[in-house]
Structures are given as C-alpha cells and as structure tokens.
Design an enzyme around this catalytic site. Sequence first.
Site, mmCIF file in Angstrom:
data_model
loop_
_atom_site.group_PDB
_atom_site.id
_atom_site.type_symbol
_atom_site.label_atom_id
_atom_site.label_comp_id
_atom_site.label_asym_id
_atom_site.label_seq_id
_atom_site.Cartn_x
_atom_site.Cartn_y
_atom_site.Cartn_z
ATOM 1 N N GLY A 10 51.650 55.380 33.577
ATOM 2 C CA GLY A 10 52.193 54.160 33.513
ATOM 3 C C GLY A 10 53.279 54.237 32.454
ATOM 4 O O GLY A 10 52.870 54.642 31.333
ATOM 5 N N ASP A 34 54.867 57.648 36.479
ATOM 6 C CA ASP A 34 54.774 56.366 36.857
ATOM 7 C C ASP A 34 55.261 56.544 38.347
ATOM 8 O O ASP A 34 55.538 57.538 38.913
ATOM 9 C CB ASP A 34 56.107 55.525 36.087
ATOM 10 C CG ASP A 34 55.819 54.089 36.149
ATOM 11 O OD1 ASP A 34 55.265 53.353 35.270
ATOM 12 O OD2 ASP A 34 55.992 53.408 37.357
ATOM 13 N N ARG A 89 42.222 35.783 37.881
ATOM 14 C CA ARG A 89 41.800 37.011 37.471
ATOM 15 C C ARG A 89 41.001 37.894 38.394
ATOM 16 O O ARG A 89 41.129 39.157 38.199
ATOM 17 C CB ARG A 89 40.595 36.477 36.492
ATOM 18 C CG ARG A 89 41.195 36.280 34.935
ATOM 19 C CD ARG A 89 39.945 35.951 34.109
ATOM 20 N NE ARG A 89 40.475 35.201 32.879
ATOM 21 C CZ ARG A 89 40.923 35.825 31.917
ATOM 22 N NH1 ARG A 89 40.904 37.078 31.784
ATOM 23 N NH2 ARG A 89 41.199 35.126 30.793
ATOM 24 N N HIS A 176 36.761 42.967 25.806
ATOM 25 C CA HIS A 176 38.167 42.403 25.558
ATOM 26 C C HIS A 176 38.524 41.148 26.233
ATOM 27 O O HIS A 176 39.051 41.292 27.094
ATOM 28 C CB HIS A 176 38.975 43.829 25.985
ATOM 29 C CG HIS A 176 40.434 43.558 25.508
ATOM 30 N ND1 HIS A 176 40.569 43.460 24.039
ATOM 31 C CD2 HIS A 176 41.700 43.666 26.182
ATOM 32 C CE1 HIS A 176 41.969 43.131 23.933
ATOM 33 N NE2 HIS A 176 42.716 43.385 25.140
HETATM 34 N N1 APR Z 1 50.498 54.625 39.380
HETATM 35 C C1 APR Z 1 51.423 54.893 38.393
HETATM 36 N N2 APR Z 1 52.082 53.902 37.757
HETATM 37 C C2 APR Z 1 51.777 52.838 38.243
HETATM 38 C C3 APR Z 1 51.225 52.283 39.314
HETATM 39 C C4 APR Z 1 50.526 53.361 39.958
HETATM 40 N N3 APR Z 1 49.835 53.354 40.995
HETATM 41 N N4 APR Z 1 51.212 51.034 39.707
HETATM 42 C C5 APR Z 1 51.778 50.571 38.464
HETATM 43 N N5 APR Z 1 52.249 51.439 37.732
HETATM 44 C C6 APR Z 1 53.328 51.324 36.559
HETATM 45 C C7 APR Z 1 54.268 50.362 36.751
HETATM 46 O O1 APR Z 1 55.235 50.818 37.725
HETATM 47 C C8 APR Z 1 54.786 50.000 35.232
HETATM 48 O O2 APR Z 1 55.643 51.011 34.844
HETATM 49 O O3 APR Z 1 52.452 50.826 35.532
HETATM 50 C C9 APR Z 1 53.596 50.374 34.667
HETATM 51 C C10 APR Z 1 52.893 49.055 33.885
HETATM 52 O O4 APR Z 1 53.861 49.108 32.835
HETATM 53 P P1 APR Z 1 54.080 47.302 32.360
HETATM 54 O O5 APR Z 1 54.186 46.392 33.581
HETATM 55 O O6 APR Z 1 55.317 47.496 31.383
HETATM 56 O O7 APR Z 1 52.827 46.948 31.801
HETATM 57 P P2 APR Z 1 52.513 47.183 30.107
HETATM 58 O O8 APR Z 1 52.811 46.110 29.240
HETATM 59 O O9 APR Z 1 52.775 48.648 29.699
HETATM 60 O O10 APR Z 1 50.745 47.133 30.144
HETATM 61 C C11 APR Z 1 50.357 48.071 30.914
HETATM 62 O O11 APR Z 1 48.063 47.889 29.616
HETATM 63 O O12 APR Z 1 47.731 46.338 27.911
HETATM 64 C C12 APR Z 1 47.444 46.712 29.326
HETATM 65 O O13 APR Z 1 47.420 44.366 30.162
HETATM 66 C C13 APR Z 1 48.211 45.584 30.111
HETATM 67 O O14 APR Z 1 47.204 46.195 32.167
HETATM 68 C C14 APR Z 1 48.218 46.234 31.352
HETATM 69 C C15 APR Z 1 48.680 47.683 30.797
#
Ligand code: APR
Length: 309
Positions: A10, A34, A89, A176
């Site tokens: 991610g 990602d 949720r 959490h």
């Molecule tokens: N494989 C890899 N990456 C993925 C997948 C997947 N199957 N599905 C989604 N992603 C990536 C998205 O493309 C995105 O870049 O995960 C990333 C999530 O990033 P953001 O939307 O910016 O979220 P972020 O604020 O980083 O939070 C990530 O951490 O604190 C927790 O609640 C928050 O669950 C969330 C996570």
Amino acid sequence: MKRNKITIIGAGNVGATAAHLAAVRGLGDIVLLDIIDGVPQGKALDMQEAGPVLGFDCGIAGTNSYEDTENSDIVVITAGLPRKPGMTRDDLLEKNTAIVKSVTENVTRLSPDSFIIVVTNPLDAMAYVAKEVSGFPRNRVVGMAGALDSARLKAFIAMELGVSVEDVQALVMGGHGDNMLPLIRYSTVSGIPVTKLIPKDRLDPIVQRARDGGAEILKLLKTGSAYYAPSAAIVQMVESILKDRKKIISCSVYLEGEYGINGYYVGVPVKLGGSGVEEIIEIELREDERAQFDRSVNDVMTLIDGIKL
Ligand code: APR
C-alpha cells in the site's frame, strides 16, 4: 552484514510516509508495493532522490509485483479502502478482509519467515485475518494501534503541561475503536503520576481527545485520514523488532488466555524484540478499567465474529 528488507504493501498516505521514515532512520532496504501502476514506482524514486540530501543509502523500490518482496524480514500491510460516505462498517470489513487476505497470501508465499505488521482498518479484525490466512505463529503477526493511540495521549499530556514529550509515558489498551482504554493511572511524566500534575477536570477531556484522535484529524483533512503519527508508530514497531530493542509497546496481539480472552486480537502491552512479540504483559486493571476494556473487547469480538474468510 546484510541489510534488512522491509516491504510495505500500500503506497498511499500511510505506506509511503512509513517508507520515507524507515529510510531516514536507515532501517533497511525498502520495497513499496501497490496495485496502482506507477504510484509506488514514482514515490519510491522521489524518496530515493532525497537520499543524498538526507544522508540515507538504503534502496527504495516501487513495484506492482509481489516477486520483488521475496525474503522480506518485515511486511507492513497498509493496503485497503478507506470508509466512504454511505459505506457501513460491515461493507468496509468485507472489502478490506478480501484485500488483506489476498495480500497476506502473496507475501507469506514469498517471505515465509517474515514478521507482519497490520495497519489496515478495522485494525484488530484485519490482524486476525492476516494471522488466520498466514498460519504464522502469533509472535509474528501484530497490529499497529496502541503505539499510535498512546502517542496521541502522550502528545496531549505534553501539550497540556508544556513539557518534553520524551518524559511522558502513557498506555492505551483495548481495541482500536471508540471504546479503547487510555490507562491514565499508569501515565507518568518522568516517573511522576500524571494524575498528580493535571486535575481530573482537565485530564478527562485529554483522555477523550486521545480516544477521538483519528476522528479529529479526519474532520480537518476531510478527504483522508491521519498518516504522520500512524507512520511514526509503524516505524517504532519495525525498529523495535529489527534492532531487537525490546520496547514495551501496546500492540494488537492474538490472545490465548491472557486477560481472560481467547482467540481474538486486542491491544495490550507487549515486549517487541527480535522474535517479534516476546512477551505479553498482563497488568492489573481496576473494576472500572476492566469494564471499559471489556466494552472495547466486545466491539472487537463482534467485528471478528463477522469475518468470512
Ligand atoms: N494491494 C495493494 N495495494 C492496495 C490494494 C491491494 N489489493 N488495495 C488497495 N491498495 C492500496 C491503494 O491503491 C492505496 O494506494 O492501498 C493504498 C491505501 O492508501 P490510502 O487510501 O492513502 O490510505 P491510507 O491513509 O494510507 O491508509 C491505509 O491504514 O490507517 C489505516 O484506516 C487506514 O485502512 C487504512 C490504511
């Protein structure tokens, strides 16, 4: 000496910021993965170009391919969807369960000896998914939450007293979620109980602010959730494991009888070292604290019981 390999799944706000911090701290070579083509590659290259200025030599690779994560020492899972308006949720639980499940299958196939730190929300439930899918022992699958919730509480105590954050100790337990348990009775400033320094009518709102810490930031940012403090908390855990620092950090761990709970992930203080979770510390809770802890655990149980793998 071989460098450690840290994979972050991610490359969103939390994942990319954690990668940057881990690089600045020189914790190892970093792989940022990602599903979006170009984003992990672009962010990793941008970070690499900061190396000459900030003075780090580690490699940072951005990728869409799990093959590049092979033989990682630590895998941090931040991949997931944020909760969008209109999404319940339960919808989020279902969608992120599917994501964390597939991510875990992929990373554990290539890094069977790794430690997994789960960050995706709903946190305690996603840590449970990673453990069930990986089949890893509980010392190698932890969730990041208490480190962040405790950091928020410490920050607010330091702000209230105008003292160095370094001197503040604070512990947050439970799931959490809205019912987490900030253990103010165990909080100190250089060993002095916080309850002796801040009157109750000032302390209560501080505790509530720590509980609502995530929501406060979300309300301000509007389009996303917090990521600087979450990333710092991730890196604190990564460092404690890779450098065998044995720090006592509140983490979401799989309980097997501790605190009278069996088969659920809940935030409790643990010793985090070279073997991952090396010890689960059971502290005595007062009746009112135990009641709050139980409420929080009940929330987690409802979530975990709703998981369909
Ligand atoms: N494989 C890899 N990456 C993925 C997948 C997947 N199957 N599905 C989604 N992603 C990536 C998205 O493309 C995105 O870049 O995960 C990333 C999530 O990033 P953001 O939307 O910016 O979220 P972020 O604020 O980083 O939070 C990530 O951490 O604190 C927790 O609640 C928050 O669950 C969330 C996570």
